[in-house]
Scaffold this active site. Structure first.
Site, PDB file in Angstrom:
ATOM      1  N   GLU A   1     -26.790   2.607 125.910  1.00 41.81           N
ATOM      2  CA  GLU A   1     -26.013   3.569 126.702  1.00 41.81           C
ATOM      3  C   GLU A   1     -24.772   2.809 127.137  1.00 41.81           C
ATOM      4  O   GLU A   1     -24.845   1.894 127.953  1.00 41.81           O
ATOM      5  CB  GLU A   1     -26.840   4.071 127.883  1.00 41.81           C
ATOM      6  CG  GLU A   1     -26.305   5.359 128.485  1.00 41.81           C
ATOM      7  CD  GLU A   1     -25.152   5.089 129.431  1.00 41.81           C
ATOM      8  OE1 GLU A   1     -23.975   5.213 128.988  1.00 41.81           O
ATOM      9  OE2 GLU A   1     -25.417   4.759 130.578  1.00 41.81           O
TER      10      GLU A   1
ATOM     11  N   ASN B   1     -24.796  -1.374 138.368  1.00 41.81           N
ATOM     12  CA  ASN B   1     -24.440  -0.258 139.252  1.00 41.81           C
ATOM     13  C   ASN B   1     -25.629   0.529 139.774  1.00 41.81           C
ATOM     14  O   ASN B   1     -25.610   1.029 140.901  1.00 41.81           O
ATOM     15  CB  ASN B   1     -23.463   0.687 138.533  1.00 41.81           C
ATOM     16  CG  ASN B   1     -24.034   1.244 137.241  1.00 41.81           C
ATOM     17  OD1 ASN B   1     -24.776   0.572 136.528  1.00 41.81           O
ATOM     18  ND2 ASN B   1     -23.680   2.475 136.935  1.00 41.81           N
TER      19      ASN B   1
ATOM     20  N   CYS C   1     -21.596   5.669 134.844  1.00 43.74           N
ATOM     21  CA  CYS C   1     -21.085   5.959 133.500  1.00 43.74           C
ATOM     22  C   CYS C   1     -20.748   7.437 133.322  1.00 43.74           C
ATOM     23  O   CYS C   1     -19.910   7.782 132.486  1.00 43.74           O
ATOM     24  CB  CYS C   1     -22.072   5.509 132.438  1.00 43.74           C
ATOM     25  SG  CYS C   1     -23.760   5.995 132.742  1.00 43.74           S
TER      26      CYS C   1
ATOM     27  N   GLU D   1     -12.980   3.683 130.197  1.00 43.65           N
ATOM     28  CA  GLU D   1     -13.867   3.926 131.337  1.00 43.65           C
ATOM     29  C   GLU D   1     -13.353   3.158 132.556  1.00 43.65           C
ATOM     30  O   GLU D   1     -13.345   1.922 132.567  1.00 43.65           O
ATOM     31  CB  GLU D   1     -15.287   3.488 131.001  1.00 43.65           C
ATOM     32  CG  GLU D   1     -16.283   3.817 132.087  1.00 43.65           C
ATOM     33  CD  GLU D   1     -17.711   3.525 131.672  1.00 43.65           C
ATOM     34  OE1 GLU D   1     -18.605   4.296 132.056  1.00 43.65           O
ATOM     35  OE2 GLU D   1     -17.948   2.527 130.971  1.00 43.65           O
TER      36      GLU D   1
END
Length: 472
Positions: free
Chosen positions: A245, A149, A279, A373
């Site tokens: 992460e 992304n 995120c 998510e």
């Protein structure tokens, strides 16, 4: 494009096609790394780590500063590449390039600030004649596995601190978006990075990536991506440092004392930038009942004004998601929420990879959009009575990356700071905000360790303690 192996550009017969998410056309191909490429990269990285260790802080800083300058000189090329491989709008891609140059400049500055401390050994009985200190030394070989992304800036967040600390790096970019990382590799070599200290291997994560993760010559694995892949890396890494992460389901709390216009602006920017594929995208919004209707009215007006379409156009506000499979999944999550009782206020449909900016109201807590998510352009907006209720809802997922609260009440702000279980809590700012030098990372399933130049350098170095006996 070819891949970078031990400072050389290598091609292979097996290829991966990189597609333009907007229409599915082929942008370029990259080779699939073979086992011998992985081995050559690792052997080179061991040699490169020794070369990097011997570079002065000034030399490492200079390489990083030159990299920043070269990125700025080639802004248009990097921008076009990001648009075509990610589907970001021109405005979003350009901003990422500018940000990446700033990242390397910040790393250049931080490379000069790596230091230790003296230790008061004489404070311990029996050690009155001892003195000493600790220093930070490079960890060695760092493997960086990056997501699709934000392929350039998030790669810089791993490579920049690793170089600043004096490490060698092997990068495994996402197979869908490897092109900008390969351009960055070319730029780093041009800036003077020893070629033995950098490889960019293209290929599937389960093959190429996991071979790197398992290898005992690797001292640190830095990964950004999904929880599932993160868990597999943790199982396979062995005795090495792991930095991860792993995403979020970011909540925003809006109390009745909030500036609603400011809150709306943050939710729209945070929920629909890069088609929600960030995120720290805003995903859940909790609005106090007294201002719920007013907030929703303002939000819907702003969302409906977003221009969705071809990311190559300067007028486009939101482009496609990365591929049709994800577009379909996102809409399925919307449908699941609606079937569970949520109200569709706007959006909810897709055209190939273009997913409409979507707002769902009063969404049940057990739905996927409230617990997992989404990584898409959708925001769930629920009402609440008391601040404690909103905080409890915000904390109700397994994630804990960033959360925010909009309020003009100082006591509410500090109550949220104290009780929200997140690595970052933002007051009167959306969850999408990130200053690249701040400590960035999450609680719970959102990850391990912290990014941000100084903090990443600490993760990418080893502590060595030195003790002198000074008595006679």
């Amino acid at each position: 494009m070819k891949m970078l192996v031990a400072g050389k550009w290598i091609d292979r017969d097996r290829k991966i096609e990189v597609l333009f998410p907007y229409d599915g056309s082929v942008v370029d191909t990259v080779p699939v790394a073979e086992e011998e490429d992985v081995e050559r990269a690792l052997e080179s990285a061991v040699e490169g780590a020794q070369l990097m260790r011997n570079l002065s802080a000034y030399e490492r800083s200079t390489i990083l500063k030159r990299t920043a300058d070269l990125i700025r000189q080639n802004e248009a090329k990097f921008t076009d590449t990001i648009v075509m491989e990610v589907g970001k709008t021109v405005k979003e891609a350009r901003a990422e390039v500018v940000r990446t140059a700033e990242l390397f400049e910040l790393c250049s500055e931080e490379a000069k600030r790596i230091h230790g401390e003296t230790i008061p050994f004489d404070s311990l009985k029996g050690s009155e004649h001892k003195t000493g200190y600790f220093v930070r030394e490079p960890a060695g070989v760092v493997v960086a596995i990056t997501p699709f992304n934000v392929p350039l800036a998030l790669c810089a967040h791993k490579i920049g601190p690793a170089i600043a600390a004096g490490n060698a790096v092997i990068v495994k970019p996402a197979s869908k978006t490897p092109l900008s990382t390969l351009l960055l590799g070319e730029t780093l070599l041009e800036a003077g990075l020893p070629p033995q200290a950098l490889s960019v291997l293209t290929g599937p994560g389960g093959g190429v990536g996991m071979k790197l993760v398992r290898d005992r010559r690797v001292r640190v694995v830095s990964f950004t991506g999904s929880v599932g892949v993160g868990e597999e890396i943790a199982k396979n890494a062995g005795l090495k440092k792991i930095l991860m992460e792993l995403g979020s389901n970011s909540p925003v709390i809006i109390t009745k004392s909030a500036d609603l216009q400011k809150a709306v602006k943050a939710v729209v920017s945070g929920g629909y930038s890069i088609a929600g594929q960030v995120c720290i995208s805003v995903q859940r919004v909790y609005v106090q009942r007294e201002v719920f209707s007013e907030f929703v009215e303002l939000l819907l007006k702003a969302v409906k004004e977003l221009k969705v379409g071809d990311p190559k156009l300067e007028t486009t506000d939101m482009g496609p998601v990365i591929d049709e499979q994800n577009a379909q999944r996102i809409v399925e999550w919307f449908d699941e929420a609606i079937q569970a009782g949520a109200k569709l206020a706007t959006g909810g449909r897709r055209n190939y990879t273009l997913v409409e900016p979507t707002v769902l109201l009063e969404v049940p807590g057990k739905t996927k959009i409230m617990r997992e998510e989404l990584f898409g352009p959708g925001v769930a907006v629920n009402s609440f009575e008391t601040l404690q209720e909103a905080i409890d809802e915000a904390n109700s997922t397994r994630y804990g990356l960033q959360a925010s609260i909009f309020t003009s009440d100082l006591f509410e702000a500090f109550e949220a700071i104290r009780k929200l279980q997140f690595g970052g809590v933002l007051i009167n700012e959306g969850t999408r905000y990130r200053a690249d030098f701040m400590p960035y990372g999450g609680y719970k399933d959102s990850g391990i360790g912290r990014e941000g130049m100084r903090f990443a350098i600490e993760e990418l170095t080893e502590l060595k303690t030195v003790v002198f006996e000074t008595g006679r």
